[in-house]
Enzyme design. Structure first.
Site, PDB file in Angstrom:
ATOM      1  N   HIS A   1      44.261  30.260  45.546  1.00 39.48           N
ATOM      2  CA  HIS A   1      44.396  31.667  45.922  1.00 39.48           C
ATOM      3  C   HIS A   1      45.500  32.393  45.171  1.00 39.48           C
ATOM      4  CE1 HIS A   1      41.283  30.970  48.783  1.00 39.48           C
ATOM      5  NE2 HIS A   1      41.991  30.048  49.398  1.00 39.48           N
TER       6      HIS A   1
ATOM      7  N   VAL B   1      50.162  43.021  41.324  1.00 42.17           N
ATOM      8  CA  VAL B   1      50.690  42.328  40.142  1.00 42.17           C
ATOM      9  C   VAL B   1      49.916  42.746  38.887  1.00 42.17           C
ATOM     10  CG1 VAL B   1      51.050  40.069  39.056  1.00 42.17           C
ATOM     11  CG2 VAL B   1      51.397  40.321  41.520  1.00 42.17           C
TER      12      VAL B   1
ATOM     13  N   LYS C   1      41.992  42.301  59.427  1.00 42.09           N
ATOM     14  CA  LYS C   1      40.801  42.215  58.565  1.00 42.09           C
ATOM     15  C   LYS C   1      39.528  42.640  59.292  1.00 42.09           C
ATOM     16  CE  LYS C   1      43.831  40.916  55.739  1.00 42.09           C
ATOM     17  NZ  LYS C   1      44.414  41.968  54.880  1.00 42.09           N
TER      18      LYS C   1
ATOM     19  N   LYS D   1      37.227  33.103  59.380  1.00 38.46           N
ATOM     20  CA  LYS D   1      38.423  33.709  58.794  1.00 38.46           C
ATOM     21  C   LYS D   1      39.346  34.232  59.896  1.00 38.46           C
ATOM     22  CE  LYS D   1      36.503  35.384  54.399  1.00 38.46           C
ATOM     23  NZ  LYS D   1      36.373  36.552  53.490  1.00 38.46           N
TER      24      LYS D   1
ATOM     25  N   PHE E   1      28.982  32.798  54.221  1.00 36.82           N
ATOM     26  CA  PHE E   1      29.719  32.191  53.108  1.00 36.82           C
ATOM     27  C   PHE E   1      28.969  32.462  51.811  1.00 36.82           C
ATOM     28  CE2 PHE E   1      30.411  28.456  50.298  1.00 36.82           C
ATOM     29  CZ  PHE E   1      31.754  28.689  50.019  1.00 36.82           C
ATOM     30  N   LEU E   2      29.629  33.139  50.900  1.00 33.47           N
ATOM     31  CA  LEU E   2      29.031  33.388  49.581  1.00 33.47           C
ATOM     32  C   LEU E   2      29.449  32.228  48.675  1.00 33.47           C
ATOM     33  CD1 LEU E   2      29.823  37.220  49.342  1.00 33.47           C
ATOM     34  CD2 LEU E   2      27.674  36.147  50.025  1.00 33.47           C
TER      35      LEU E   2
ATOM     36  N   ARG F   1      49.098  48.083  48.378  1.00 32.64           N
ATOM     37  CA  ARG F   1      50.328  48.001  47.568  1.00 32.64           C
ATOM     38  C   ARG F   1      49.984  48.176  46.092  1.00 32.64           C
ATOM     39  NH1 ARG F   1      48.510  42.691  48.631  1.00 32.64           N
ATOM     40  NH2 ARG F   1      47.874  41.697  46.689  1.00 32.64           N
TER      41      ARG F   1
ATOM     42  N   LYS G   1      46.161  34.190  41.584  1.00 25.75           N
ATOM     43  CA  LYS G   1      45.479  34.645  40.376  1.00 25.75           C
ATOM     44  C   LYS G   1      46.207  34.116  39.149  1.00 25.75           C
ATOM     45  CE  LYS G   1      43.871  38.650  42.867  1.00 25.75           C
ATOM     46  NZ  LYS G   1      44.193  40.024  43.287  1.00 25.75           N
TER      47      LYS G   1
ATOM     48  N   ARG H   1      49.147  35.575  33.709  1.00 22.67           N
ATOM     49  CA  ARG H   1      50.346  35.382  34.539  1.00 22.67           C
ATOM     50  C   ARG H   1      51.036  34.114  34.064  1.00 22.67           C
ATOM     51  NH1 ARG H   1      49.352  36.922  40.830  1.00 22.67           N
ATOM     52  NH2 ARG H   1      47.985  38.715  40.495  1.00 22.67           N
TER      53      ARG H   1
HETATM   54  C1  MV4 Z   1      35.051  34.530  50.972  1.00 24.67           C
HETATM   55  C2  MV4 Z   1      34.463  33.564  50.127  1.00 24.67           C
HETATM   56  C3  MV4 Z   1      33.111  33.324  50.275  1.00 24.67           C
HETATM   57  N1  MV4 Z   1      32.400  33.974  51.219  1.00 24.67           N
HETATM   58  N2  MV4 Z   1      34.291  35.164  51.892  1.00 24.67           N
HETATM   59  C4  MV4 Z   1      39.567  33.853  49.622  1.00 24.67           C
HETATM   60  C5  MV4 Z   1      40.681  34.838  49.579  1.00 24.67           C
HETATM   61  C6  MV4 Z   1      40.318  35.898  50.517  1.00 24.67           C
HETATM   62  N3  MV4 Z   1      40.794  37.156  50.044  1.00 24.67           N
HETATM   63  C7  MV4 Z   1      38.835  35.836  50.597  1.00 24.67           C
HETATM   64  N4  MV4 Z   1      38.433  34.592  50.034  1.00 24.67           N
HETATM   65  C8  MV4 Z   1      37.152  34.209  50.005  1.00 24.67           C
HETATM   66  N5  MV4 Z   1      36.347  34.842  50.903  1.00 24.67           N
HETATM   67  C9  MV4 Z   1      33.003  34.879  52.001  1.00 24.67           C
HETATM   68  N6  MV4 Z   1      32.284  35.503  52.941  1.00 24.67           N
HETATM   69  C10 MV4 Z   1      35.269  32.925  49.185  1.00 24.67           C
HETATM   70  C11 MV4 Z   1      36.627  33.238  49.131  1.00 24.67           C
HETATM   71  C12 MV4 Z   1      37.385  32.564  48.107  1.00 24.67           C
HETATM   72  C13 MV4 Z   1      37.931  33.247  47.025  1.00 24.67           C
HETATM   73  C14 MV4 Z   1      37.833  34.621  46.901  1.00 24.67           C
HETATM   74  C15 MV4 Z   1      38.394  35.293  45.843  1.00 24.67           C
HETATM   75  C16 MV4 Z   1      39.033  34.589  44.848  1.00 24.67           C
HETATM   76  C17 MV4 Z   1      39.159  33.225  44.937  1.00 24.67           C
HETATM   77  C18 MV4 Z   1      38.626  32.540  46.018  1.00 24.67           C
HETATM   78  C19 MV4 Z   1      38.730  31.155  46.087  1.00 24.67           C
HETATM   79  C20 MV4 Z   1      38.198  30.504  47.155  1.00 24.67           C
HETATM   80  C21 MV4 Z   1      37.532  31.193  48.170  1.00 24.67           C
END
Ligand code: MV4
Length: 446
Positions: free
Chosen positions: A235, A294, A116, A158, A202-203, A291, A237, A337
């Site tokens: 996590h 889904v 990543k 992360k 963190f968003l 890939r 969908k 789904r």
């Molecule tokens: C984040 C975030 C907030 N801020 N990154 C979770 C899955 C992974 N692909 C990335 N994820 C997140 N990254 C930052 N900088 C919040 C999540 C996240 C999230 C993202 C997409 C869909 C669902 C989620 C559920 C919890 C947290």
């Protein structure tokens, strides 16, 4: 074009790939575990090979057995579907070294996007906006604290080898970060065999919007617009839609162009997805999926493009038969789904299917490997059907989806159909007004 393709997967995606192959005049080889001998993907395929016992590690993840199956059946190419070996760089490399075509990106690109930190770096170079964060991995608490001063709190720790949300930790301040970094490194080592972690701002309330691209081996890339996949639980969908609601046309056009340019820049040559967090009108890249996903059918519904067929065509070296200018969004599509799970507790519910009735009519598609009398085994992912609905407008799509959910019957096991029936009546869903946290609050997890 290939004469024979081995499908290294099971369930609805194995069927989906089989269907594309048949329409292209390609014969198919199914692989299966012992418990899947009666599965629909095996019944429909022209040939099948048992590759091992029920545990996926010994069958659907058994690279040596799958390569042997391709050899003995004289397959020319292997389509991995999603999950299992789809994003395993060493499998992709082995496939090519054995003289088969891997229907997906080359092994180096899979490895690049699996890291990543490296993926983000390559996206910065390719002009894609990323979440502000540490410049590369943070090796210890002190460098994490230093990086966080620039990034700003709260930060998210992360795993570099992570993805899909596993091993993330939020730190609100310096003290929390001191605890989070060693813990995250330990967890990353245990889960992924690699302790490297990095920081991101963190968003707090983003939407998950992803852009579908398709590239050929001749430098052509198209964007097939975006999907909103914010409705997730743990996590996973649950419901996805295309196009993303409440996204204006200029933002859509801009992010599509960014992804096309980046795909060309990294030498991408197949179907792929750029995942973004979208908050307060800004896109931030987080990961790239190398890939078929889904949720690809909703993109097919709004573009009329058969993504799996195109993926096979470009893998065989054919050029894309259409250009960006030929593409436009037609209407709206939603995918539900449907999992073999208790719709309240989400506990697994494998077992024998007593009744199976799928809805039909204009704009309704069901991708499922179920049949009446089939037993859903407990060993694999609980996804048993995807209900995909198209309408000329989002409102028409939702009305059709409500109707289709009323018609659909899966008897003998518990499924998440009742959850979807509740969701399509919720004002936030009807208004397209939700973020990545909405569903977990709704089902009472938080
Ligand atoms: C984040 C975030 C907030 N801020 N990154 C979770 C899955 C992974 N692909 C990335 N994820 C997140 N990254 C930052 N900088 C919040 C999540 C996240 C999230 C993202 C997409 C869909 C669902 C989620 C559920 C919890 C947290």
């Amino acid at each position: 074009m290939f004469e024979k393709v081995l499908i290294a997967n099971r369930g609805e995606i194995a069927l989906r790939i089989h269907r594309a192959c048949k329409e292209m005049g390609i014969s198919t080889v199914a692989i299966h575990s012992t418990v899947d001998a009666d599965a629909m993907h095996v019944r429909l395929a022209d040939e099948s090979v048992c590759v091992g016992p029920a545990p996926a590690a010994r069958s659907y993840l058994n690279a040596a057995a799958i390569l042997s199956a391709a050899t003995v059946t004289n397959a020319e190419a292997i389509h991995p579907g999603y999950g299992f070996l789809a994003e395993n760089a060493s499998f992709a490399r082995m496939v090519e070294e054995h003289g088969f075509t891997f229907i997906g990106p080359n092994a180096d690109l899979i490895a690049l996007m699996g890291d990543k930190v490296a993926a983000k770096r390559s996206m910065v170079e390719a002009g894609v906006p990323v979440v502000p964060g540490s410049d590369g991995p943070v090796e210890d608490v002190d460098s994490a604290l230093a990086a966080a001063e620039h990034v700003g709190y709260p930060v998210l720790v992360k795993a570099a080898a992570g993805g899909g949300g596993r091993g993330m930790k939020v730190a609100a301040d310096q003290d929390a970060l001191r605890t989070a970094v060693p813990l995250a490194r330990q967890e990353a080592q245990a889960s992924f065999g690699n302790p490297a972690v990095f920081l991101e701002r963190f968003l707090s309330h983003p939407r998950h919007i992803e852009v579908q691209v398709l590239a050929d081996k001749h430098g052509q890339v198209v964007s097939l617009f975006e999907r909103d996949c914010s409705l997730q639980r743990k996590h996973q969908k649950v419901l996805e839609e295309a196009p993303a609601p409440r996204l204006d046309e200029s933002a859509r056009a801009r992010i599509g162009e960014v992804c096309r340019k980046a795909s060309a820049r990294i030498g991408y040559e197949t179907a792929g997805t750029f995942e973004f967090l979208y908050q307060d009108g800004e896109f931030f890249f987080i990961e790239m999926n190398t890939r078929i996903q889904v949720e690809h059918p909703i993109t097919e519904m709004i573009t009329g493009i058969d993504l799996v067929a195109e993926m096979i065509r470009v893998a065989a070296g054919e050029p894309l038969g259409f250009a960006q200018a030929d593409l436009k969004i037609n209407g709206h599509a939603i995918e539900c789904r449907i999992n073999a799970e208790d719709p309240e507790t989400f506990g697994p519910s494998p077992g024998r299917i007593s009744d199976f009735h799928t809805p039909g009519g204009l704009g309704v598609r069901v991708d499922s490997a179920l049949y009446s009398g089939y037993s859903v085994p407990p060993h694999y992912d609980s996804l048993v059907a995807k209900l995909v609905v198209h309408g000329q407008t989002r409102a028409a799509c939702l009305a059709r989806l409500r109707r289709a959910l009323e018609e659909m019957v899966i008897g003998g096991i518990l499924t998440t159909i009742p959850l979807h029936q509740r969701l399509v009546a919720e004002p936030a869903i009807v208004d397209g007004n939700y973020d990545i946290h909405w569903l977990e609050r709704y089902v009472g997890l938080k």
